[in-house]
Design a protein around this motif. Structure first.
Motif, PDB file in Angstrom:
ATOM      1  N   THR A  36       0.834  -1.211   0.000  1.00 13.83           N
ATOM      2  CA  THR A  36       0.000   0.000   0.000  1.00 13.83           C
ATOM      3  C   THR A  36       0.865   1.255   0.000  1.00 13.83           C
ATOM      4  O   THR A  36       0.512   2.259  -0.605  1.00 13.83           O
ATOM      5  N   LYS A  44      -4.521   4.255  -4.084  1.00 18.26           N
ATOM      6  CA  LYS A  44      -4.662   4.172  -2.623  1.00 18.26           C
ATOM      7  C   LYS A  44      -6.062   4.639  -2.209  1.00 18.26           C
ATOM      8  O   LYS A  44      -6.724   4.003  -1.394  1.00 18.26           O
ATOM      9  N   GLN A  47      -8.523   1.949  -2.960  1.00 18.76           N
ATOM     10  CA  GLN A  47      -8.467   0.833  -2.008  1.00 18.76           C
ATOM     11  C   GLN A  47      -9.148   1.194  -0.683  1.00 18.76           C
ATOM     12  O   GLN A  47      -9.877   0.379  -0.122  1.00 18.76           O
ATOM     13  N   ASN A  48      -8.903   2.409  -0.221  1.00 24.62           N
ATOM     14  CA  ASN A  48      -9.311   2.748   1.134  1.00 24.62           C
ATOM     15  C   ASN A  48     -10.768   3.183   1.282  1.00 24.62           C
ATOM     16  O   ASN A  48     -11.229   3.418   2.385  1.00 24.62           O
ATOM     17  N   GLU A 256      -5.073  -5.903   5.225  1.00 25.34           N
ATOM     18  CA  GLU A 256      -5.736  -4.806   4.500  1.00 25.34           C
ATOM     19  C   GLU A 256      -6.793  -5.323   3.533  1.00 25.34           C
ATOM     20  O   GLU A 256      -7.310  -4.581   2.711  1.00 25.34           O
TER      21      GLU A 256
END
Lengths: 262, 106
Positions: A36, A44, A47-48, A256
């Motif tokens: 990450t 990023k 993904q988050n 994650e």
């Protein structure tokens, strides 16, 4: 060049070669970083945020499968395990684990299929099938934020050791080991791509290149094909051993799942 | 198991510009690929997306084969009235998917 200078040069060359081949020392625990950290800003952000992370589509499918009755036993995962948020918390963080039934280490995908065969009396899902990836992503999601905690099972030690050997063993026509990139040269670039440390923190991952979700084994096969080596078959003991070593190597790092990678 | 995901803020202030995010599972097969035996894989893509706000179209898009699988779209609109946002995806082979979201304007 005089004979003296020539010998000096040869000695220096020998030292360089020795240094290059010795390498393969473990990354100090405090220097480990998840992939990450190497992501671009947009990836990023993708993904988050669960609503923009494409893997969410699989997580939701996995949740539906979790509650859906299947097989001759006409039983859903939830009939035994109840609410996954409680029962599956931390499970993905400790696989591969040693199966007392199979008398061999198994990874999370194999664990799900084992349950499916034995408890649900249903046909196991194929590796990399949408259903298996969905259930793995859903189970994995329940461990997000928890530290990777490989079991301290004596029975698993041999697999971790075998995995370490595979990780440091040169393979394929390119004749390189995993360790040469991911232990010795992480943070540098291979063409334009950053070389990550290769910690399995976010599997199964949505890889933009694949335009699909994929397992850790698929990713490992990918690297092996890059080395012009014959990849391990899905579910092969070698593949599970390598997974077990990678999880041990990433012990204590944060899960994650589901990750997004370029 | 295709299902769309939409993200709209539950409450917005009148006149405020807010972001709408949509994601849908779709293979977006381009129609340019061949199997190992030389068979052409037929095109299977989403061709059209639209979003209406209380019945009025506020955003639409034509999709082409270069759009990635599982298309993610994000766009903005201005909060006018409390109401419903309706999303629609149409594609090859009779593909059709809809989703709704309500937004409360304060």
């Amino acid at each position: 060049m005089s004979r003296h200078r020539l010998r000096e040069f040869a000695c220096a060359l020998a030292v360089v070669v020795a240094a290059a081949s010795a390498g393969a020392t473990d990354i100090p625990l405090d220097q480990r970083r998840s992939g990450t950290a190497d992501l671009g800003r947009d990836t990023k952000a993708m993904q988050n945020d669960d609503t923009s992370n494409p893997a969410t589509l699989w997580v939701l499918d996995g949740e539906a499968l979790w509650n859906q009755k299947a097989g001759a036993a006409h039983r859903a995962c939830s009939d035994c395990h109840g609410d996954a948020a409680a029962s599956m918390k931390g499970v993905a963080a400790r696989y591969p684990a040693f199966s007392a039934v199979q008398k061999t280490p198994i990874d999370l995908e194999q664990r799900i299929n084992l349950c499916r065969g034995e408890q649900q009396k249903a046909t196991p899902f194929a590796f990399e099938s949408r259903e298996l990836l969905a259930l793995t992503a859903f189970v994995g999601r329940q461990s997000r934020g928890l530290p990777i905690a490989p079991p301290s099972d004596e029975n698993l030690k041999a697999a971790v050791e075998q995995g370490r050997k595979l990780f440091t063993q040169r393979m394929g026509q390119i004749d390189m080991s995993c360790a040469q990139c991911h232990d010795d040269n992480w943070g540098k670039h291979l063409a334009s791509s950053p070389v990550p440390q290769g910690h399995p923190t976010g599997y199964p991952i949505y890889r933009l290149e694949w335009q699909n979700l994929g397992s850790l084994q698929r990713r490992l096969r990918n690297c092996m094909i890059g080395m012009r080596a014959e990849p391990f078959a899905y579910g092969a003991p070698e593949a599970v051993a390598l997974e077990a070593y990678l999880m041990w190597r990433a012990r204590g790092m944060t899960v994650e799942t589901p990750g997004v990678r370029p | 198991m295709a299902r769309p995901l939409v993200n709209v803020p539950a409450k917005v202030k009148r006149g405020q510009v807010f972001e709408i995010k949509t994601l849908i599972a779709h293979i977006m097969e381009t129609g340019f690929r061949y199997t190992t035996t030389g068979q052409r894989i037929p095109r299977d893509i989403i061709t059209f997306f639209s979003c209406t706000y209380n019945g009025e179209e506020i955003f639409s898009a034509d999709f082409y084969p270069a759009v990635s699988a599982n298309p993610f779209l994000t766009f903005y609109t201005t909060a006018t009235e409390t109401g419903t946002l309706e999303f629609k995806w149409i594609g090859d082979n009779g593909f059709s998917e809809t989703a709704n979201a309500t937004v409360t304007v304060e």
